[in-house]
Write a protein that holds these residues in place. Structure first.
Motif, short mmCIF file in Angstrom:
data_model
loop_
_atom_site.label_atom_id
_atom_site.label_comp_id
_atom_site.label_asym_id
_atom_site.label_seq_id
_atom_site.Cartn_x
_atom_site.Cartn_y
_atom_site.Cartn_z
N GLU A 279 -5.57 2.10 -0.42
CA GLU A 279 -4.93 1.17 0.50
C GLU A 279 -4.55 -0.14 -0.19
O GLU A 279 -3.68 -0.87 0.30
CB GLU A 279 -5.85 0.89 1.69
CG GLU A 279 -6.03 2.07 2.62
CD GLU A 279 -4.72 2.51 3.27
OE1 GLU A 279 -4.15 1.73 4.05
OE2 GLU A 279 -4.26 3.63 2.96
N ALA B 145 -6.07 4.60 7.73
CA ALA B 145 -5.45 4.51 6.40
C ALA B 145 -3.99 4.93 6.46
O ALA B 145 -3.62 5.86 7.19
CB ALA B 145 -6.22 5.38 5.41
N LYS B 146 -3.17 4.27 5.66
CA LYS B 146 -1.73 4.51 5.69
C LYS B 146 -1.21 5.25 4.46
O LYS B 146 -0.19 5.91 4.52
CB LYS B 146 -1.00 3.17 5.80
CG LYS B 146 -1.31 2.38 7.07
CD LYS B 146 -0.81 3.10 8.29
CE LYS B 146 -0.88 2.21 9.54
NZ LYS B 146 -2.24 1.95 9.99
N ASN C 208 0.80 -1.22 0.00
CA ASN C 208 0.00 0.00 0.00
C ASN C 208 0.84 1.27 0.00
O ASN C 208 0.30 2.36 -0.16
CB ASN C 208 -1.00 0.01 1.17
CG ASN C 208 -0.35 0.10 2.53
OD1 ASN C 208 0.85 0.35 2.64
ND2 ASN C 208 -1.14 -0.12 3.57
#
Length: 256
Positions: free
Chosen positions: A79, A110-111, A7
């Protein structure tokens, strides 16, 4: 992740496309649309920028009132490692999608990185069409009570009216919501002259654009809908050559 991709390769760009005219969209916004693997947006806005999209991009469209679904879908795809552009009318940070994206991203933990590309907001485009009504302090208030109680909106109107702000009204009227603009005018009339200039712009920069200059007394005689922005002048605002102008104060300071 469903795709098995890292991601860290995914990214979300929230793209403000401005009022609708392609030549008023920022070059950075056009580049983001061209480079996105997936473009997500309200179908009316996607139609406005169709010629700017990469033919190889996947396009995911939805109807009005599905903002949460669009934002969540864009974040989920990001993601999964996809490069996603989420299309917004006007500016994403002004009554639009930027805040919702960050709220959802926080709740989802969320990254992937999220970038916001600004666009010309309705108040900018309508002010330019009208002339120069926002040269001094102003307030923007949405009359939509879908997510903000009307009592709070009314308190804000009552707060700005006596302070002599120029007032920009977003979402002034819909088919079901007709009384709010009437009450707004009543509040303004308690603090402003009935001949205060009012600018009314619908469909700014689009083929169906309409522009009317009127007064606080007569503004309700004009057609006002959801695609309309209303700008109510302050005590110094005047009309000259069919343009609405709010002085900044140069004449008092420099004797112009």
């Amino acid at each position: 992740m469903t795709t098995g991709q890292d991601n860290r390769n995914g990214s979300l760009v929230v793209v403000g496309i401005g009022p609708g005219a392609i030549d008023l969209m920022a070059p950075r916004a056009r580049t983001a649309l061209e480079q996105a693997e997936i473009v997500v947006g309200y179908r009316t806005y996607l139609d406005l920028v169709r010629d700017c999209l990469n033919p190889a991009s996947e396009v995911i469209s939805s109807s009005m009132m599905q903002e949460i679904d669009r934002c969540r879908k864009a974040l989920e795809l990001t993601e999964e490692g996809r490069r996603v552009a989420l299309v917004c009318g006007g500016d994403p940070g002004i009554y639009a999608m930027a805040g919702l994206v960050f709220e959802l991203a926080k709740s989802m933990n969320a990254k992937a990185p999220i970038d916001i590309i600004p666009g010309i907001a309705a108040l900018n485009s309508c002010a330019a069409i009208l002339g120069a009504p926002l040269m001094h302090d102003f307030a923007a208030i949405s009359l939509s009570d879908l997510m903000t109680p009307w009592e709070m909106i009314e308190r804000r109107l009552e707060a700005v009216a006596p302070a002599d702000f120029v007032v920009v009204i977003y979402n002034p009227r819909s088919k079901k919501r007709t009384d709010q603009i009437v009450r707004t005018r009543e509040i303004m009339l308690t603090h402003r002259s009935s001949d205060t200039p009012v600018g009314i712009v619908s469909g700014a920069t689009r083929e169906h654009e309409t522009v009317r200059l009127t007064t606080l007394a007569n503004m309700l005689d004009e057609e006002i809908g959801m695609q309309t922005t209303v700008i109510i002048g302050n005590s110094q605002t005047f009309v000259w050559r069919d343009k609405m102008v709010t002085p900044r104060g140069y004449s008092k300071k420099y004797g112009l």
